[in-house]
Design an enzyme around this catalytic site. Structure first.
Site, short mmCIF file in Angstrom:
data_model
loop_
_atom_site.label_atom_id
_atom_site.label_comp_id
_atom_site.label_asym_id
_atom_site.label_seq_id
_atom_site.Cartn_x
_atom_site.Cartn_y
_atom_site.Cartn_z
N CYS A 132 0.84 -1.20 0.00
CA CYS A 132 0.00 0.00 0.00
C CYS A 132 0.87 1.24 0.00
O CYS A 132 1.89 1.25 0.66
CB CYS A 132 -0.92 0.01 1.22
N PRO A 133 0.49 2.25 -0.76
CA PRO A 133 -0.79 2.39 -1.45
C PRO A 133 -0.76 1.99 -2.92
O PRO A 133 -1.75 2.19 -3.63
CB PRO A 133 -1.06 3.89 -1.33
#
Length: 79
Positions: free
Chosen positions: A17-18
């Site tokens: 992430c992200p």
């Protein structure tokens, strides 16, 4: 035979992430209603975050399929 008529596939395995969320959103932006996006992931948090993001954008998560140890495919129908 494939379960879904996949229009586009992205592979974000190896990313955290992200990046998987961002790449999924980017791919969905270029797709038409009714098309299906297949997203390959191996980051467990993405298995929770991507479906949440997709629903907020108004699309439909058709399935989260486990394809290996800590590996999944998420099928998303564009609305």
């Amino acid at each position: 035979m494939a379960k879904y008529q996949v229009s586009k596939s992205i592979d974000v395995r190896g990313e955290v992430c992200p990046i998987p969320d961002v790449e999924t959103k980017r791919a969905l932006k270029d797709m038409k209603p009714g098309e299906i996006l297949e997203v390959w992931i191996d980051y467990p948090l993405s298995k929770e975050r991507i479906p949440e993001t997709v629903k907020k954008l108004g699309h439909e998560v058709l399935e989260i399929e486990e394809v290996g140890k800590s590996e999944w495919k998420i099928y998303i129908k564009v609305k």
